[in-house]
Scaffold this active site. Sequence first.
Site, short mmCIF file in Angstrom:
data_model
loop_
_atom_site.label_atom_id
_atom_site.label_comp_id
_atom_site.label_asym_id
_atom_site.label_seq_id
_atom_site.Cartn_x
_atom_site.Cartn_y
_atom_site.Cartn_z
N LYS A 14 -3.34 -4.29 4.32
CA LYS A 14 -2.51 -5.14 5.41
C LYS A 14 -2.84 -5.39 6.65
O LYS A 14 -3.06 -6.48 7.21
CB LYS A 14 -0.97 -4.53 5.40
N ARG A 89 10.48 -1.08 5.35
CA ARG A 89 10.04 -0.08 4.35
C ARG A 89 11.05 0.65 3.60
O ARG A 89 10.67 1.74 2.73
CB ARG A 89 9.30 1.06 5.30
N ARG A 128 -11.39 5.11 5.44
CA ARG A 128 -11.36 4.84 6.70
C ARG A 128 -11.00 5.89 7.54
O ARG A 128 -11.38 5.97 8.82
CB ARG A 128 -9.69 3.94 6.62
N ARG A 134 -7.49 8.24 12.05
CA ARG A 134 -6.08 8.38 11.92
C ARG A 134 -5.67 9.71 11.62
O ARG A 134 -6.11 10.09 10.71
CB ARG A 134 -5.42 7.24 11.27
N ARG A 146 2.48 9.95 1.88
CA ARG A 146 2.64 8.62 1.96
C ARG A 146 2.82 7.92 0.71
O ARG A 146 3.70 6.83 0.96
CB ARG A 146 1.41 8.23 2.90
P1 AP5 Z 1 -6.15 -1.38 5.97
O1 AP5 Z 1 -6.15 -2.89 6.19
O2 AP5 Z 1 -6.19 -0.54 7.36
O3 AP5 Z 1 -4.53 -0.84 5.15
P2 AP5 Z 1 -3.22 -1.00 5.37
O4 AP5 Z 1 -2.50 -1.69 4.35
O5 AP5 Z 1 -3.07 -1.45 6.91
O6 AP5 Z 1 -2.79 0.78 5.43
P3 AP5 Z 1 -2.19 1.63 6.29
O7 AP5 Z 1 -2.73 2.93 6.06
O8 AP5 Z 1 -2.27 1.13 7.87
O9 AP5 Z 1 -0.69 1.25 5.78
P4 AP5 Z 1 0.36 2.37 5.89
O10 AP5 Z 1 1.54 1.60 5.26
O11 AP5 Z 1 0.33 3.73 5.41
O12 AP5 Z 1 0.59 2.63 7.52
P5 AP5 Z 1 1.35 2.37 8.66
O13 AP5 Z 1 0.41 2.19 10.06
O14 AP5 Z 1 2.04 0.84 8.39
O15 AP5 Z 1 -7.15 -0.99 4.99
C1 AP5 Z 1 -7.59 0.54 4.75
C2 AP5 Z 1 -9.08 0.68 4.47
O16 AP5 Z 1 -9.45 -0.04 3.38
C3 AP5 Z 1 -9.79 0.21 5.97
O17 AP5 Z 1 -11.00 1.03 5.85
C4 AP5 Z 1 -10.23 -1.05 5.37
O18 AP5 Z 1 -11.32 -1.58 6.01
C5 AP5 Z 1 -10.37 -1.04 3.82
N1 AP5 Z 1 -10.32 -2.21 3.07
C6 AP5 Z 1 -9.12 -3.27 3.27
N2 AP5 Z 1 -9.29 -4.09 2.26
C7 AP5 Z 1 -10.29 -3.85 1.63
C8 AP5 Z 1 -10.90 -4.59 0.53
N3 AP5 Z 1 -10.60 -5.99 -0.13
N4 AP5 Z 1 -12.28 -4.06 -0.22
C9 AP5 Z 1 -12.73 -2.77 0.36
N5 AP5 Z 1 -12.16 -2.14 1.45
C10 AP5 Z 1 -10.98 -2.53 1.82
O19 AP5 Z 1 2.43 3.40 8.99
C11 AP5 Z 1 2.07 4.57 9.18
C12 AP5 Z 1 3.19 5.40 9.70
O20 AP5 Z 1 4.00 5.04 10.46
C13 AP5 Z 1 4.07 5.72 8.38
O21 AP5 Z 1 3.57 6.88 7.32
C14 AP5 Z 1 5.20 6.29 8.77
O22 AP5 Z 1 5.39 7.46 9.19
C15 AP5 Z 1 5.49 5.40 10.42
N6 AP5 Z 1 5.98 3.88 9.85
C16 AP5 Z 1 5.30 2.75 10.00
N7 AP5 Z 1 6.29 1.78 9.64
C17 AP5 Z 1 7.36 2.49 9.49
C18 AP5 Z 1 8.72 1.81 9.16
N8 AP5 Z 1 9.18 0.53 8.93
N9 AP5 Z 1 9.62 2.88 8.73
C19 AP5 Z 1 9.61 4.19 9.09
N10 AP5 Z 1 8.26 4.78 9.34
C20 AP5 Z 1 7.54 3.84 9.73
MG MG Z 2 -2.09 -0.66 8.58
#
Ligand code: AP5
Ligand code: MG
Length: 190
Positions: A14, A89, A128, A134, A146
């Site tokens: 994402k 979410r 990552r 992180r 997660r």
């Molecule tokens: P990346 O693009 O970083 O993936 P992402 O989908 O953004 O994954 P996240 O881990 O950020 O999602 P998440 O939902 O767990 O975390 P968030 O920050 O939202 O890609 C991942 C890796 O793969 C990178 O190294 C990238 O380079 C690589 N990659 C990407 N595409 C690729 C490809 N095609 N081929 C190869 N490699 C590739 O949330 C974190 C925490 O915050 C949650 O756990 C929760 O505690 C809290 N939180 C956030 N939002 C909410 C909400 N709405 N409600 C409640 N709690 C929340």
């Molecule tokens: Mg992300």
Amino acid sequence: MKYYILFGPPGAGKGTQASAMVQKYNLCHLSTGELLRSEIAAGTPLGLQAKALIEAGSLVPDEVVEGMIEAKFQGTEGVDGFLLDGFPRTIAQAEALDAMLAKTGEAVTAVVSIMIPDAMIHERIAHRATIEGRADDARPEVVENRIRTYHDKTEPLVGFYKETGRYNEIDGVGTIAEVQGRIFDLMDRF
Ligand code: AP5
Ligand code: MG
């Protein structure tokens, strides 16, 4: 205004795909995960409340993220829309988003869902972890939590948005450029 939801499990890509999408379509990128990590880094009361939950791989309370999103909607100008990454979410957050947008007679434009299998989530997050440092990427049990939280609380949104006719799924397996091409082909239709 357009309101796009960038949906998908942890590590689906994402954040990676968001940067090109916001440039091409003049959108404001709102990642609740990034906003929460900034609050933690700044040591705000909200950050202190969120820190332990994030580091355990659990969700922060719905009201916290809903308040952050609504404040950003009100304080952002000069864009054609918003790209919501990691929000909503839970079903409750999706209902709160609908209620927020209804106040101005607006609605979610489309959901862009990037799907990858669970085994690939582990691979990408492990990769990552060696780059970004992180806190919630470091421990396998946190990554497991997660993924479990995603399946239990977030995946039900697929059905929720399919019912509205606004759900669109993209295969997230492939190179970053291949996935971007699929997303642009879809987004060009809206
Ligand atoms: P990346 O693009 O970083 O993936 P992402 O989908 O953004 O994954 P996240 O881990 O950020 O999602 P998440 O939902 O767990 O975390 P968030 O920050 O939202 O890609 C991942 C890796 O793969 C990178 O190294 C990238 O380079 C690589 N990659 C990407 N595409 C690729 C490809 N095609 N081929 C190869 N490699 C590739 O949330 C974190 C925490 O915050 C949650 O756990 C929760 O505690 C809290 N939180 C956030 N939002 C909410 C909400 N709405 N409600 C409640 N709690 C929340
Ligand atoms: Mg992300």
